[in-house]
Design an enzyme around this catalytic site. Structure first.
Site, PDB file in Angstrom:
ATOM      1  CG  ASP A   9     -22.660  83.962 110.316  1.00 14.43           C
ATOM      2  OD1 ASP A   9     -22.855  83.935 109.090  1.00 14.43           O
ATOM      3  OD2 ASP A   9     -22.571  85.013 110.981  1.00 14.43           O
ATOM      4  CB  ILE A  10     -22.250  80.930 105.392  1.00 13.12           C
ATOM      5  CG1 ILE A  10     -21.429  80.331 104.244  1.00 13.12           C
ATOM      6  CG2 ILE A  10     -22.934  82.219 104.958  1.00 13.12           C
ATOM      7  CD1 ILE A  10     -22.271  79.848 103.066  1.00 13.12           C
ATOM      8  CB  VAL A  32     -27.857  83.354 104.024  1.00 11.81           C
ATOM      9  CG1 VAL A  32     -28.281  83.175 102.582  1.00 11.81           C
ATOM     10  CG2 VAL A  32     -26.369  83.081 104.193  1.00 11.81           C
ATOM     11  CG  ASP A  33     -29.039  88.630  99.808  1.00 12.04           C
ATOM     12  OD1 ASP A  33     -27.868  89.028  99.661  1.00 12.04           O
ATOM     13  OD2 ASP A  33     -29.966  88.931  99.031  1.00 12.04           O
ATOM     14  CB  THR A 117     -34.062  75.528 102.824  1.00 15.43           C
ATOM     15  OG1 THR A 117     -32.958  76.126 103.519  1.00 15.43           O
ATOM     16  CG2 THR A 117     -33.559  74.522 101.814  1.00 15.43           C
TER      17      THR A 117
HETATM   18  P1  ADP Z   1     -33.804  81.812 100.466  1.00 20.69           P
HETATM   19  O1  ADP Z   1     -34.461  83.118 100.148  1.00 20.69           O
HETATM   20  O2  ADP Z   1     -32.980  81.272  99.303  1.00 20.69           O
HETATM   21  O3  ADP Z   1     -34.748  80.799 101.034  1.00 20.69           O
HETATM   22  P2  ADP Z   1     -32.712  82.401 103.131  1.00 20.69           P
HETATM   23  O4  ADP Z   1     -31.559  83.294 103.420  1.00 20.69           O
HETATM   24  O5  ADP Z   1     -34.036  82.815 103.624  1.00 20.69           O
HETATM   25  O6  ADP Z   1     -32.668  82.175 101.526  1.00 20.69           O
HETATM   26  O7  ADP Z   1     -32.411  80.952 103.694  1.00 20.69           O
HETATM   27  C1  ADP Z   1     -31.528  80.038 103.123  1.00 20.69           C
HETATM   28  C2  ADP Z   1     -30.868  79.245 104.221  1.00 20.69           C
HETATM   29  O8  ADP Z   1     -29.807  80.016 104.791  1.00 20.69           O
HETATM   30  C3  ADP Z   1     -31.788  78.857 105.383  1.00 20.69           C
HETATM   31  O9  ADP Z   1     -31.529  77.507 105.718  1.00 20.69           O
HETATM   32  C4  ADP Z   1     -31.329  79.768 106.512  1.00 20.69           C
HETATM   33  O10 ADP Z   1     -31.509  79.169 107.778  1.00 20.69           O
HETATM   34  C5  ADP Z   1     -29.854  79.889 106.196  1.00 20.69           C
HETATM   35  N1  ADP Z   1     -29.131  81.024 106.779  1.00 20.69           N
HETATM   36  C6  ADP Z   1     -29.613  82.220 107.223  1.00 20.69           C
HETATM   37  N2  ADP Z   1     -28.595  82.975 107.678  1.00 20.69           N
HETATM   38  C7  ADP Z   1     -27.448  82.260 107.521  1.00 20.69           C
HETATM   39  C8  ADP Z   1     -26.069  82.480 107.805  1.00 20.69           C
HETATM   40  N3  ADP Z   1     -25.644  83.624 108.364  1.00 20.69           N
HETATM   41  N4  ADP Z   1     -25.176  81.488 107.520  1.00 20.69           N
HETATM   42  C9  ADP Z   1     -25.584  80.337 106.966  1.00 20.69           C
HETATM   43  N5  ADP Z   1     -26.857  80.061 106.652  1.00 20.69           N
HETATM   44  C10 ADP Z   1     -27.790  81.015 106.939  1.00 20.69           C
END
Ligand code: ADP
Length: 174
Positions: A9-10, A32-33, A117
């Site tokens: 988790d970032i 992730v947002d 992605t």
């Molecule tokens: P986008 O709308 O740009 O596609 P997403 O948030 O749906 O953005 O996904 C972008 C990437 O972030 C995906 O690979 C997803 O699995 C990943 N992701 C989702 N939550 C987290 C997190 N808490 N930490 C890191 N990466 C995440």
């Protein structure tokens, strides 16, 4: 300097800045947002409201609030549309502009999620190659960054990053 790959988790990462794969409103969303807004706390949205949105391929910075990271760099990835609308260049621009903003703010360590992605549907392997190529090219010209982490949220993405980085290494040897 080498690019690091890390799975998890970032929002938990103790780096100067984490990058958010935001949408153009910069007012929060899913994936992730949503995780970043939840972890940073309610103050983040107030600063985001002042930014007036962000164009695809661009990047804007805010404080990190309750995150371990001091800053959040919000970038807006392209929605995948079959590759005919300049998606590759726009995704490369997300990495490039985020790194430029980082350097302007004297940031030395930065972590990226796999922009576009998830919900935005960009093919993961293609995205991994663009991420690695753009970050590698930037690091060749900028010595101020000490640590760049490509964060994979799942095992397949981690495998893709490791494979792409391995191929880069082989290419350098040839
Ligand atoms: P986008 O709308 O740009 O596609 P997403 O948030 O749906 O953005 O996904 C972008 C990437 O972030 C995906 O690979 C997803 O699995 C990943 N992701 C989702 N939550 C987290 C997190 N808490 N930490 C890191 N990466 C995440």
């Amino acid at each position: 300097m080498t690019i690091e790959v890390w799975r998890g988790d970032i929002t938990t990462l103790d780096v100067d800045a984490i990058v958010n794969a935001a949408n153009s409103s910069l007012l929060g969303g899913g994936g992730v947002d949503g995780a970043i807004h939840r972890a940073a706390g309610g103050e983040l949205i107030h600063e985001c409201r002042l930014l007036g949105g962000c164009k695809t391929g661009e990047a804007k910075i805010t404080q990190g609030y309750k995150l371990p990271a001091k800053f959040i760099i919000h970038t807006v990835g392209p929605v995948w549309n079959g590759g005919v609308l300049g998606e590759d260049a726009l995704l490369a621009s997300c990495y490039q502009r985020s790194l430029e903003v980082a350097v302007q703010h004297r940031i030395r360590s930065i972590a990226f999620p796999a922009i576009s992605t998830g919900i935005y549907g960009f093919p993961p392997e293609r995205a991994a190659r663009i991420a690695v190529q753009t970050v590698t090219a930037f690091l060749e010209k900028n010595a101020s960054l000490e640590r760049v982490v490509l964060v994979a949220f799942d095992e397949p993405t981690e495998g893709l990053y490791r494979a792409v980085l391995e191929n880069c290494h082989l290419l350098e040897l040839e």
